[in-house]
Design a protein around this motif. Structure first.
Motif, mmCIF file in Angstrom:
data_model
loop_
_atom_site.group_PDB
_atom_site.id
_atom_site.type_symbol
_atom_site.label_atom_id
_atom_site.label_comp_id
_atom_site.label_asym_id
_atom_site.label_seq_id
_atom_site.Cartn_x
_atom_site.Cartn_y
_atom_site.Cartn_z
ATOM 1 N N ALA A 46 0.855 -1.183 0.000
ATOM 2 C CA ALA A 46 0.000 0.000 0.000
ATOM 3 C C ALA A 46 0.890 1.231 0.000
ATOM 4 O O ALA A 46 1.987 1.230 0.562
ATOM 5 C CB ALA A 46 -0.914 0.000 1.217
ATOM 6 N N ILE A 47 0.398 2.293 -0.649
ATOM 7 C CA ILE A 47 1.139 3.545 -0.692
ATOM 8 C C ILE A 47 0.240 4.664 -0.191
ATOM 9 O O ILE A 47 -0.957 4.691 -0.485
ATOM 10 C CB ILE A 47 1.660 3.833 -2.119
ATOM 11 C CG1 ILE A 47 2.715 4.929 -2.085
ATOM 12 C CG2 ILE A 47 0.538 4.151 -3.073
ATOM 13 C CD1 ILE A 47 3.543 5.010 -3.346
ATOM 14 N N ALA A 48 0.815 5.545 0.612
ATOM 15 C CA ALA A 48 0.090 6.709 1.119
ATOM 16 C C ALA A 48 0.845 7.952 0.678
ATOM 17 O O ALA A 48 2.071 7.994 0.741
ATOM 18 C CB ALA A 48 0.006 6.654 2.640
ATOM 19 N N SER A 49 0.106 8.959 0.213
ATOM 20 C CA SER A 49 0.723 10.218 -0.200
ATOM 21 C C SER A 49 -0.306 11.334 -0.097
ATOM 22 O O SER A 49 -1.512 11.085 -0.144
ATOM 23 C CB SER A 49 1.256 10.124 -1.630
ATOM 24 O OG SER A 49 0.211 9.863 -2.539
ATOM 25 N N GLU A 50 0.187 12.568 0.065
ATOM 26 C CA GLU A 50 -0.714 13.712 0.097
ATOM 27 C C GLU A 50 -1.464 13.802 -1.214
ATOM 28 O O GLU A 50 -0.897 13.542 -2.282
ATOM 29 C CB GLU A 50 0.070 15.009 0.321
ATOM 30 C CG GLU A 50 0.469 15.222 1.760
ATOM 31 C CD GLU A 50 1.054 16.612 1.971
ATOM 32 O OE1 GLU A 50 0.634 17.558 1.294
ATOM 33 O OE2 GLU A 50 1.933 16.707 2.831
ATOM 34 N N GLU A 51 -2.717 14.143 -1.136
ATOM 35 C CA GLU A 51 -3.574 14.293 -2.319
ATOM 36 C C GLU A 51 -3.604 13.029 -3.175
ATOM 37 O O GLU A 51 -3.882 13.097 -4.372
ATOM 38 C CB GLU A 51 -3.126 15.493 -3.166
ATOM 39 C CG GLU A 51 -3.173 16.806 -2.427
ATOM 40 C CD GLU A 51 -2.681 17.972 -3.267
ATOM 41 O OE1 GLU A 51 -2.497 17.810 -4.494
ATOM 42 O OE2 GLU A 51 -2.487 19.045 -2.698
ATOM 43 N N ASP A 52 -3.290 11.875 -2.592
ATOM 44 C CA ASP A 52 -3.237 10.619 -3.354
ATOM 45 C C ASP A 52 -2.399 10.776 -4.615
ATOM 46 O O ASP A 52 -2.743 10.261 -5.676
ATOM 47 C CB ASP A 52 -4.644 10.138 -3.718
ATOM 48 C CG ASP A 52 -5.389 9.593 -2.522
ATOM 49 O OD1 ASP A 52 -4.731 9.063 -1.612
ATOM 50 O OD2 ASP A 52 -6.623 9.714 -2.493
ATOM 51 N N GLY A 53 -1.262 11.468 -4.506
ATOM 52 C CA GLY A 53 -0.454 11.818 -5.671
ATOM 53 C C GLY A 53 0.451 10.734 -6.204
ATOM 54 O O GLY A 53 0.988 10.864 -7.298
ATOM 55 N N ALA A 54 0.675 9.645 -5.454
ATOM 56 C CA ALA A 54 1.607 8.603 -5.899
ATOM 57 C C ALA A 54 0.881 7.289 -6.163
ATOM 58 O O ALA A 54 -0.090 6.951 -5.490
ATOM 59 C CB ALA A 54 2.702 8.392 -4.856
ATOM 60 N N ARG A 55 1.384 6.558 -7.155
ATOM 61 C CA ARG A 55 0.892 5.223 -7.511
ATOM 62 C C ARG A 55 2.105 4.320 -7.700
ATOM 63 O O ARG A 55 3.219 4.799 -7.891
ATOM 64 C CB ARG A 55 0.098 5.258 -8.820
ATOM 65 C CG ARG A 55 -1.131 6.143 -8.792
ATOM 66 C CD ARG A 55 -2.227 5.524 -7.945
ATOM 67 N NE ARG A 55 -3.472 6.249 -8.038
ATOM 68 C CZ ARG A 55 -3.879 7.171 -7.177
ATOM 69 N NH1 ARG A 55 -3.109 7.514 -6.171
ATOM 70 N NH2 ARG A 55 -5.041 7.763 -7.305
ATOM 71 N N PHE A 56 1.884 2.999 -7.687
ATOM 72 C CA PHE A 56 3.010 2.093 -7.928
ATOM 73 C C PHE A 56 2.637 0.981 -8.874
ATOM 74 O O PHE A 56 1.478 0.613 -9.027
ATOM 75 C CB PHE A 56 3.582 1.535 -6.614
ATOM 76 C CG PHE A 56 2.651 0.638 -5.833
ATOM 77 C CD1 PHE A 56 2.617 -0.723 -6.081
ATOM 78 C CD2 PHE A 56 1.835 1.155 -4.842
ATOM 79 C CE1 PHE A 56 1.786 -1.551 -5.347
ATOM 80 C CE2 PHE A 56 1.002 0.341 -4.106
ATOM 81 C CZ PHE A 56 0.969 -1.024 -4.359
#
Length: 105
Positions: A46-56
């Protein structure tokens, strides 16, 4: 977290137990690559980032894409191997700070 042998290009994490965690920043048009060494089981990422800005995107040891541009993934791992996790921004985001969590069940 350490660098792969003989390289200074990519962050590197090894999952010897059951959980791994990595943080980073990625800019538009660039990516960060993490290597996860896993034993057989099920990987949850799982990835967490401000504004959901990141994907993998996740590639298996043979280079096949097993999850693409996602925020969460569950991947069955049939044998020991190194999985590549590439993190990038969403198209409308210039820079994203992220936290990537990997859990082996």
């Amino acid at each position: 977290i350490r660098q792969p042998p003989g390289s200074t290009l990519f962050p590197y994490t090894t999952l010897f137990r059951s959980e791994g965690f990595a943080e980073g920043v990625v800019q538009e048009g660039q990516s960060s690559t993490w290597l996860v060494t896993s034993r057989p089981g099920e990987l949850e990422m799982a990835i967490a980032s401000e504004e959901d800005g990141a994907r993998f995107t996740v590639r298996d040891p043979q280079g096949r894409v097993v999850a693409e541009l996602v925020k969460e993934a569950e991947i069955f791992v049939p044998a020991d191997g190194i999985y590549e996790v590439e993190v990038e921004t969403r198209r409308d985001i210039e820079i994203a700070q992220y936290a990537l969590t990997v859990l082996l069940k």
